[in-house]
Design an enzyme around this catalytic site. Structure first.
Site, mmCIF file in Angstrom:
data_model
loop_
_atom_site.group_PDB
_atom_site.id
_atom_site.type_symbol
_atom_site.label_atom_id
_atom_site.label_comp_id
_atom_site.label_asym_id
_atom_site.label_seq_id
_atom_site.Cartn_x
_atom_site.Cartn_y
_atom_site.Cartn_z
ATOM 1 N N HIS A 5 -9.225 0.294 -5.968
ATOM 2 C CA HIS A 5 -8.211 -0.491 -5.267
ATOM 3 C C HIS A 5 -7.938 -1.800 -5.995
ATOM 4 C CE1 HIS A 5 -7.864 1.682 -1.385
ATOM 5 N NE2 HIS A 5 -8.971 2.219 -1.838
ATOM 6 N N ASN A 45 5.318 3.664 10.871
ATOM 7 C CA ASN A 45 4.961 4.147 12.202
ATOM 8 C C ASN A 45 5.643 3.253 13.230
ATOM 9 O OD1 ASN A 45 2.843 2.241 11.037
ATOM 10 N ND2 ASN A 45 2.427 2.111 13.225
ATOM 11 N N HIS A 84 -4.655 5.379 9.296
ATOM 12 C CA HIS A 84 -4.301 4.802 7.996
ATOM 13 C C HIS A 84 -3.718 5.896 7.091
ATOM 14 C CE1 HIS A 84 -4.246 1.875 4.866
ATOM 15 N NE2 HIS A 84 -5.034 2.578 4.087
ATOM 16 N N MET A 87 -0.112 -6.382 7.897
ATOM 17 C CA MET A 87 -1.295 -7.206 7.594
ATOM 18 C C MET A 87 -1.199 -7.912 6.239
ATOM 19 S SD MET A 87 -4.108 -4.508 8.982
ATOM 20 C CE MET A 87 -3.796 -3.617 10.516
ATOM 21 N N SER A 88 0.023 -8.130 5.796
ATOM 22 C CA SER A 88 0.165 -8.818 4.507
ATOM 23 C C SER A 88 1.387 -9.737 4.573
ATOM 24 C CB SER A 88 0.349 -7.781 3.389
ATOM 25 O OG SER A 88 1.562 -7.091 3.552
ATOM 26 N N SER A 138 0.811 -1.229 0.000
ATOM 27 C CA SER A 138 0.000 0.000 0.000
ATOM 28 C C SER A 138 0.834 1.264 0.000
ATOM 29 C CB SER A 138 -0.957 0.049 1.201
ATOM 30 O OG SER A 138 -0.526 -0.724 2.259
ATOM 31 N N TYR A 145 -8.140 -9.053 5.766
ATOM 32 C CA TYR A 145 -9.090 -8.179 6.479
ATOM 33 C C TYR A 145 -10.202 -7.644 5.578
ATOM 34 C CZ TYR A 145 -6.306 -4.215 4.675
ATOM 35 O OH TYR A 145 -5.642 -3.336 3.873
ATOM 36 N N GLU A 146 -10.040 -7.775 4.262
ATOM 37 C CA GLU A 146 -11.117 -7.376 3.356
ATOM 38 C C GLU A 146 -12.169 -8.481 3.245
ATOM 39 O OE1 GLU A 146 -9.682 -5.353 -0.433
ATOM 40 O OE2 GLU A 146 -7.804 -6.129 0.370
ATOM 41 N N HIS A 193 -6.324 -8.490 0.828
ATOM 42 C CA HIS A 193 -5.932 -8.804 2.206
ATOM 43 C C HIS A 193 -7.000 -9.662 2.893
ATOM 44 C CE1 HIS A 193 -3.930 -4.943 1.225
ATOM 45 N NE2 HIS A 193 -2.937 -5.416 1.952
ATOM 46 N N ALA A 249 4.021 -2.042 3.914
ATOM 47 C CA ALA A 249 4.112 -0.992 4.916
ATOM 48 C C ALA A 249 3.920 -1.689 6.258
ATOM 49 C CB ALA A 249 3.011 0.026 4.698
HETATM 50 N N1 HPA Z 1 0.259 -2.399 12.594
HETATM 51 C C1 HPA Z 1 -0.244 -3.245 11.688
HETATM 52 N N2 HPA Z 1 -0.144 -3.037 10.374
HETATM 53 C C2 HPA Z 1 0.499 -1.942 9.958
HETATM 54 C C3 HPA Z 1 1.036 -1.017 10.860
HETATM 55 C C4 HPA Z 1 0.907 -1.250 12.243
HETATM 56 O O1 HPA Z 1 1.348 -0.483 13.105
HETATM 57 N N3 HPA Z 1 1.633 -0.041 10.130
HETATM 58 C C5 HPA Z 1 1.452 -0.370 8.822
HETATM 59 N N4 HPA Z 1 0.764 -1.522 8.719
#
Ligand code: HPA
Length: 274
Positions: free
Chosen positions: A62, A236, A248, A212-213, A31, A86-87, A84, A114
């Protein structure tokens, strides 16, 4: 239609459209990531929706794009966008497109994502080379009937991320003057981000970054005997005792900034990975 049939359908379509092409490597861009250099010549691009059998996100905008590319030394398929868990997709759907490209001939998968940093010594804005992973999603793409043509029932996972490719990536990063962290990626299902207690627990399990991937794709790639190289862009930082709110939008904005370094690393290493 069964999973296997969808894969065969996508593969038949691509082979017919491009009889003279066989990818040697596949690059998956996560992403907000992925500016490709001009040195990578795009021969053809498809929206995932255009490829019968391909997994594609139902969210407008997307969908994802598959580009069949060529550099001076390498035939490279680039997948921009993934689906993903989560989708609401199954583990098999999450890895389907990668499997199609693996069956078409790609021997190496370069996975990017990410991620949040769990290691307190890592800083936001840096890139982590993935050395190993913890699959905390509760799912596995190999559950169910094993297709022996794709790989063994109980594939070895003692070395998911190819050590030779990892050493090359580190060496090249030093030569390019880009600092690379090294560490373990933990994959969760999401979509909620972690609580402080979860963050503490995952850190204690040995993870340096979280996202998450990637973990399911790496399992499916190893099952098929592909070599895997992985980069996490640390957008982050998650520290259990001084949690800051993460959105996000912030993750995407940070991913944009890391893009330049990631693009430099990828353009440098991709031609070397055949
Ligand atoms: N947690 C989970 N997934 C993520 C994060 C996070 O802090 N940052 C980017 N994807």
């Amino acid at each position: 239609m069964r999973e296997r049939d969808k894969i065969v359908q996508a593969l038949d379509f691509l082979r017919k459209e491009f009889p003279d092409y066989r990818p040697e490597a596949v690059l998956v861009l996560g992403s907000g990531l992925g500016e490709m250099s001009r040195e990578i010549e795009v021969l053809s691009s498809y929206d995932y929706h255009q490829i019968p059998g391909f997994s594609c996100s139902t969210v407008a905008g997307h969908a994802g794009t598959l580009s069949l590319c060529r550099t001076k030394d390498l035939r490279l398929a680039v997948m921009k966008g993934r689906v993903h868990l989560y989708e609401g997709y199954t583990a098999a759907e999450v890895v389907r497109n990668l499997r199609v490209l693996g069956l078409w001939g790609a021997g190496t998968a370069v996975l990017t994502n990410a991620a949040g940093a769990l290691n307190p010594q890592f800083s936001t804005g840096s890139i982590m080379l993935i050395t190993d992973q913890i699959n905390m999603t509760g799912e596995n793409p190999l559950v169910g009937e094993n297709i022996e043509d794709w790989g063994p029932r109980f594939p070895d996972m003692s070395s998911v991320y190819c050590p030779e490719l990892a050493s090359l990536a580190l060496k090249r990063a030093i030569e390019l003057g880009i600092y690379l962290e090294k560490g373990v990626y933990i994959g969760i299902k999401g979509p909620s981000l972690e609580t402080p207690a979860e963050t503490r627990a995952f850190r204690r399990l040995g993870a340096d970054a979280i996202g998450m991937s990637t973990t399911l794709e790496a399992i499916a790639a190893r099952h098929m005997g592909m070599r895997v190289l992985g980069y996490s862009c640390l957008t982050n930082k998650n520290l259990p005792d001084c949690m800051v709110e993460t959105s996000h939008a912030e993750i995407l904005a940070q991913a944009g900034k890391i893009n330049r370094d990631l693009t430099t690393l990828l353009n440098d290493i991709l031609p070397m990975i055949t």
